[in-house]
Design an enzyme around this catalytic site. Structure first.
Site, PDB file in Angstrom:
ATOM      1  N   LEU A 166       0.824  -1.204   0.000  1.00  0.00           N
ATOM      2  CA  LEU A 166       0.000   0.000   0.000  1.00  0.00           C
ATOM      3  C   LEU A 166       0.859   1.255   0.000  1.00  0.00           C
ATOM      4  O   LEU A 166       0.439   2.301  -0.480  1.00  0.00           O
ATOM      5  CB  LEU A 166      -0.920   0.013   1.225  1.00  0.00           C
ATOM      6  CG  LEU A 166      -2.066  -0.995   1.204  1.00  0.00           C
ATOM      7  CD1 LEU A 166      -2.771  -1.004   2.541  1.00  0.00           C
ATOM      8  CD2 LEU A 166      -3.038  -0.656   0.094  1.00  0.00           C
ATOM      9  N   GLY A 167       2.053   1.152   0.568  1.00  0.00           N
ATOM     10  CA  GLY A 167       2.923   2.312   0.611  1.00  0.00           C
ATOM     11  C   GLY A 167       4.107   2.054   1.510  1.00  0.00           C
ATOM     12  O   GLY A 167       4.196   1.020   2.183  1.00  0.00           O
ATOM     13  N   GLY A 171       7.095   4.333   4.060  1.00  0.00           N
ATOM     14  CA  GLY A 171       7.535   5.592   4.631  1.00  0.00           C
ATOM     15  C   GLY A 171       8.878   5.427   5.301  1.00  0.00           C
ATOM     16  O   GLY A 171       9.524   4.379   5.196  1.00  0.00           O
ATOM     17  N   GLY A 172       9.288   6.457   6.003  1.00  0.00           N
ATOM     18  CA  GLY A 172      10.596   6.422   6.620  1.00  0.00           C
ATOM     19  C   GLY A 172      10.743   5.353   7.674  1.00  0.00           C
ATOM     20  O   GLY A 172      11.848   4.877   7.931  1.00  0.00           O
ATOM     21  N   GLY A 201       8.577   2.436   7.979  1.00  0.00           N
ATOM     22  CA  GLY A 201       8.113   1.094   7.677  1.00  0.00           C
ATOM     23  C   GLY A 201       7.365   1.004   6.373  1.00  0.00           C
ATOM     24  O   GLY A 201       7.256   1.974   5.621  1.00  0.00           O
ATOM     25  N   LYS A 232       1.280  -2.800   8.981  1.00  0.00           N
ATOM     26  CA  LYS A 232       2.476  -1.957   8.912  1.00  0.00           C
ATOM     27  C   LYS A 232       3.623  -2.664   9.611  1.00  0.00           C
ATOM     28  O   LYS A 232       3.507  -3.053  10.775  1.00  0.00           O
ATOM     29  CB  LYS A 232       2.236  -0.593   9.547  1.00  0.00           C
ATOM     30  CG  LYS A 232       3.490   0.297   9.451  1.00  0.00           C
ATOM     31  CD  LYS A 232       3.183   1.768   9.432  1.00  0.00           C
ATOM     32  CE  LYS A 232       4.433   2.559   9.103  1.00  0.00           C
ATOM     33  NZ  LYS A 232       4.184   3.990   8.974  1.00  0.00           N
ATOM     34  N   ASP A 264      -0.793  14.869  15.889  1.00  0.00           N
ATOM     35  CA  ASP A 264      -0.479  15.048  14.468  1.00  0.00           C
ATOM     36  C   ASP A 264      -1.745  14.999  13.622  1.00  0.00           C
ATOM     37  O   ASP A 264      -1.775  14.378  12.564  1.00  0.00           O
ATOM     38  CB  ASP A 264       0.511  13.988  13.986  1.00  0.00           C
ATOM     39  CG  ASP A 264       1.158  14.359  12.638  1.00  0.00           C
ATOM     40  OD1 ASP A 264       1.193  15.569  12.331  1.00  0.00           O
ATOM     41  OD2 ASP A 264       1.598  13.465  11.910  1.00  0.00           O
TER      42      ASP A 264
END
Length: 970
Positions: free
Chosen positions: A21-22, A24-25, A27, A43, A137
């Site tokens: 799915l994607g 990032g920094g 995982g 994740k 966030d």
């Protein structure tokens, strides 16, 4: 979702990993199936962080805190394992766009829906605070507008109120523009989330952050000393938003008070004092005002399996490789991501206990389809009701709502927030946090439009592609969806005639080549103007070819420039391990103002067809100069000014969404053949086959490519317009003597061909436009021969041939993939059943072998499958796309005729003259039908579907070549 990489896990017990799915920094997020066939997002933390004990402690604490939270508008944790070598956690899939995507694509939320959003977010952060957590966030990318209400994601920088703060020393974590003033002095209580809530509500109804945009320093100054811009916030929301954005945290309401103020009788009711009471209040408001925000999909209902966005490099359809069996069977239409394991893998249930959170609101998510597959079926996901089709007299949807929930319709394109979104203050400049043919038909306004055209052509025409549009730069196009877009904007030197698919002039009105096929001279059309005002000349053509030849760095990888490498070889200078192939392109020479000669070192059979490829769309000289230092607007390039990519097509690029690969095109009124009928085209990917149909039926799009065969009849009954073409795909049964020596015997192959009732397969499995394939090349493609022999179905003859050959008790494996799109391999399971019945009727025992797509490709490539099902296609009217499929197996046959065929194949490929080569291909096709390296079963085509409100474009024999300039609103 994209396919798994070689280093990715195939299983994280108890979950079956299906795709990415994607990343990032911290995982990677995977799409996975639970033992109960529930889609989840898993994740996994990267190894470099998993080995850091401080990080592991922080991760463990965060996940444990997350597992406490239960709320209507929260995506809760399903399971986790913090002691694993690589820690992970799983949440349910959530269909729908993020708040940032929704506002960017369609504008602000209506007041009623914004009120529901505000209440839902307030309920979520109230639940977070009640569990002893502060989100810290909240931003537009962390709120998903799901079908059953807004959902708050990503507690990656939450910290417990009752424990030790585990944060990076000196790091201020959050997203600029949405942080509260006290965050800059170290404060981070629940009031900080209320401030962010106020900023998000203001953004949802005005389309802009209340403290503007700019650098981190500018935003910090405004947050500390400036007042929010709340102009445009409705009166019903302004007071509570103003209070939430108070500088002093003590002046802000609590999250529970926000729920009361907006959900309970004008704010006069009691403050809800339990999660259940709050969920009831929020649920009532969602039921009342949220419907229609995105298509109705019931949480927990099955959904169709997602498909990857792009084909694997080297996929069939690449020039020079054709549909070689054993190549990845994604072709122009990728199927579901391969799992890399056998299809009968056992599953285990999620174990109860401390790592499976429980609570009063157990999370659920869309479930994958289950149960046996049958030959005749609809492809709407089970238990998911497609929105009703608009009535014939209903007004067409306006452009402002065309993309409302494209992502929500696509249950496969699900936005899942990660848990570890650590973000330093200076890392977030984005305030939302969200990360053609040559000769055109006459169109335009006035006399160019027919009498039945609507006077107003301003509503956008929205078209769903089956793959992501990979780049606005045509040179980096490598899939049919991106080609379709590129052909609307950029034109090539040569093109395919829409009527018969033959090569004709494009930007060049005529051309010739040297006898040896190494020099190609093009005589350009006079007076052709680019979108930026430049005029076409020979120097511009040469500037484009030289730009491509001088490609450097990562773009030398075949995944970006496969078509250049297939036609013109390597590049001027090899970078690292890229561009290993020697260049075949030598030069481009300006003969005069409108004449250019392109020289190659050796003739390649990819020419002249290669000059028609959308990858070689010509840009203006100014555009080439614009990107001289940053040469490609590709996955790694600069998207800040895509409109500078000026072509000569009937549409120009207006907007390009880098993250979602959504492109908006505007009519080019100065096109030489008249301007387009419609003003605006929006193209966006819907990679799930069933979801494209649902989006059309709900009125969110007006057309889509690659309709499922099982959907066509029902769509026609509903009044949608089908544009089918002459069959250009060929479904065949391949023979591999390496797997069984009996297949080296010509009489055995002939017997198998006579035994299979191909008409029965077409009648049972295929759609109405399909037909029995008489040859190994479809009739619409160059190379089909009127003199080729035909094969009659005769079980009696088959039995006799087998007996004479001494193989009356033959046993053969039959391999087929179980996870490829039905568009390109219609129901392989039902087909193999029919073939097995026919062969067993003449004494041949068939042992079916079902494999994942990748395993199937490997097995065919290595010669392990005696029989296999495959589809070849000629998306550029290139005979090699078909003949290559059979050529690669000729070395497995010991007969003398195999060597003769290989020599004839090489000779045909070497002929530069188009007519001579076509005649040679016809003769080769005749010889192949005598030899039978494979049995052609069915010829069929892709179908493109359009709504009732538009006049569709002319459809030729080749997919993706439609000219959208011919479309107009009725």
């Amino acid at each position: 979702m994209t396919p798994l990489e070689s280093s990715d896990p195939r299983a994280i017990p108890p979950f079956d990993i299906r795709g990415r799915l994607g990343a990032g920094g911290m995982g990677v997020v995977y799409a996975a199936l639970s033992p109960e066939k529930q889609w989840v997002a898993v994740k996994v933390i990267r190894p470099e962080f998993a080995g850091d004990e401080d990080f592991r402690q922080r991760f463990t604490r965060e996940v444990q805190l997350m597992s406490r939270i239960r709320a209507r508008c929260i995506s809760s944790v399903l399971a986790y394992e913090t002691a694993a070598e690589q820690p992970w956690f799983a949440t349910a899939f959530l269909p729908g766009p993020t708040l940032g995507q929704r506002v960017r694509r369609q504008g602000v939320l209506p007041e009623a829906k914004a009120r529901v959003l505000a209440v839902g977010m307030a309920e979520a952060i109230a639940a977070i605070h009640a569990s002893g957590v502060v989100h810290r966030d909240l931003k537009p990318s962390n709120v998903i507008l799901a079908p059953d209400g807004p959902k708050v994601l990503d507690f990656g920088i939450a910290r417990a109120l009752d424990g030790t703060q585990l944060t990076r020393t000196g790091g201020l974590m959050g997203s600029p523009g949405w942080m509260s003033p006290e965050r800059f002095s170290g404060g981070a209580g629940p009031e900080a989330d209320v401030f962010s809530w106020g900023a998000l509500v203001a953004y949802a109804v005005t389309g802009r952050p209340p403290f503007g945009t700019g650098s981190a320093e500018e935003l910090m100054f405004r947050l500390l000393s400036g007042e929010p811009d709340l102009s445009g916030v409705p009166e019903s929301l302004r007071e509570v938003v103003t209070r939430a954005l108070a500088k002093d945290p003590a002046d802000r309401p609590t999250a529970a008070e926000l729920v009361r103020a907006l959900a309970a009788g004008g704010g006069e009711g009691p403050v809800p004092n339990s999660p259940d009471e709050m969920a009831t209040m929020v649920g009532a408001l969602i039921d009342q005002d949220w419907s229609g925000t995105s298509p109705s999909v019931t949480q927990g209902a099955p959904v169709a399996q997602p498909a990857p966005a792009t084909p694997a490099p080297g996929a069939p359809g690449t020039p020079g490789t054709g549909s070689v069996p054993g190549a990845s069977m994604t072709g122009p239409a990728p199927g579901a991501p391969a799992t890399g394991s056998s299809p009968d893998r056992s599953h285990v249930s999620v174990p109860p206990g401390p790592h499976t959170p429980t609570g009063p609101h157990p999370p659920t998510g869309p479930r994958a389809p289950s149960g046996p597959r049958t030959p005749a079926r609809l492809h709407t996901p089970p238990d998911v009701q497609a929105p009703p089709a608009p009535s014939p007299g209903a007004p067409r949807a306006k452009g402002s709502r065309m993309l409302v929930g494209l992502a929500a319709t696509v249950s496969a394109l699900l936005m899942i927030g990660g848990v570890t979104g650590w973000l330093l203050l200076r890392e977030g400049p984005d305030p939302t946090g969200d990360t053609s043919s040559g000769e055109q038909a006459a169109g335009g306004e006035g006399p160019g439009l027919p009498a039945e055209a609507a006077e107003d052509q301003s509503d956008p025409f929205v078209f769903a592609t089956a793959e992501r549009i990979s780049s606005p730069d045509p040179f980096l196009a490598s899939d049919e969806s991106t080609f379709r877009f590129s052909r609307q904007v950029f034109e090539t030197l040569l093109r395919h005639d829409p009527a018969d698919g033959q090569i004709v002039g494009g930007l060049a009105e005529s051309w010739e080549h040297s006898d040896d096929g190494t020099e190609w001279t093009f005589h350009l059309r006079e007076g052709v103007r680019f979108h930026d005002g430049d005029e076409l000349d020979a120097a511009t053509v040469c500037a484009n070819f030289d730009r491509w030849h001088n490609t450097t760095g990562v773009y030398q990888q075949s995944e970006y420039t496969r078509y250049w490498q297939a036609v013109f070889g390597g590049f001027a200078e090899q970078w690292g391990n890229y561009g290993q192939e020697e260049p075949n392109y030598r030069s481009c020479r300006v003969v005069d103002g409108l004449t250019a000669t392109i020289t190659v070192n050796e003739y390649t059979p990819a020419l002249p067809g290669g000059f028609t490829y959308a990858s070689f769309g010509i840009m203006s000289a100014s555009a080439v100069a614009e990107f001289a230092d940053d040469p490609f607007v590709g996955p790694l390039g600069d998207y800040s000014n895509p409109g500078a990519l000026a072509g000569t097509g009937p549409f120009r690029i207006s907007e390009w969404d880098r993250w979602e690969a959504v492109v908006t095109l505007e009519r080019f009124d100065e096109h030489r053949d008249g301007s387009a009928g419609i003003d605006t085209v929006i193209m966006s990917a819907v990679t799930n086959d069933a979801a494209r149909r649902q989006a059309l039926e709900s009125g969110e799009i007006h057309g889509y490519e690659r309709a499922l065969p099982g959907d066509i009849a029902q769509l026609e009954r509903a009044g949608f317009q089908m544009t089918s073409r002459d069959p250009h795909l060929l479904f065949y049964l391949g023979f591999q003597p390496e797997a069984h020596e009996a297949l080296k015997v010509a009489e055995v192959r002939e017997a198998l061909a006579r035994a299979v009732d191909r008409q029965s397969i077409v009648n049972t499995v295929m759609t109405g436009d399909s037909e029995v394939a008489a040859q190994l090349v479809p009739e619409a493609v160059n190379g089909w021969s009127p003199d080729s022999r035909t094969i009659e179905h005769s079980p009696e003859a088959a039995e006799e041939l087998l007996a004479d050959a001494g193989h009356g008790d033959l046993t053969l494996d039959l391999c087929y993939p179980n996870d490829i799109s039905q568009v390109f391999l219609p129901d392989p399971e039902a087909t193999q059943n029919l073939i097995a019945q026919d062969l067993e009727a003449v004494g041949v025992t068939v042992e079916p072998v079902t494999l994942s797509r990748n395993d199937f490709s490997d097995s065919v490539r290595s010669g392990d499958c005696a029989l296999y099902l495959h589809t070849a296609w000629g998306n550029q009217n290139d005979t090699l796309n078909f003949l290559n499929s059979y050529y690669f197996t000729l070395n497995q046959f010991s007969e003398a005729g195999a060597d003769d065929l290989a020599e004839a194949f090489d000779e045909a490929r070497s002929l530069p003259d188009q007519e001579q080569r076509r005649a040679a291909y016809e003769e080769l096709n005749e010889q192949l039908m005598e030899f039978l390296p494979a049995l052609p079963i069915a010829a069929f085509s892709e179908t493109t579907v359009y709504s009732k409100e538009i006049e569709p474009p002319q459809t030729g024999p080749l997919p993706g070549h439609e000219n959208f300039a011919e479309i107009f609103w009725k």
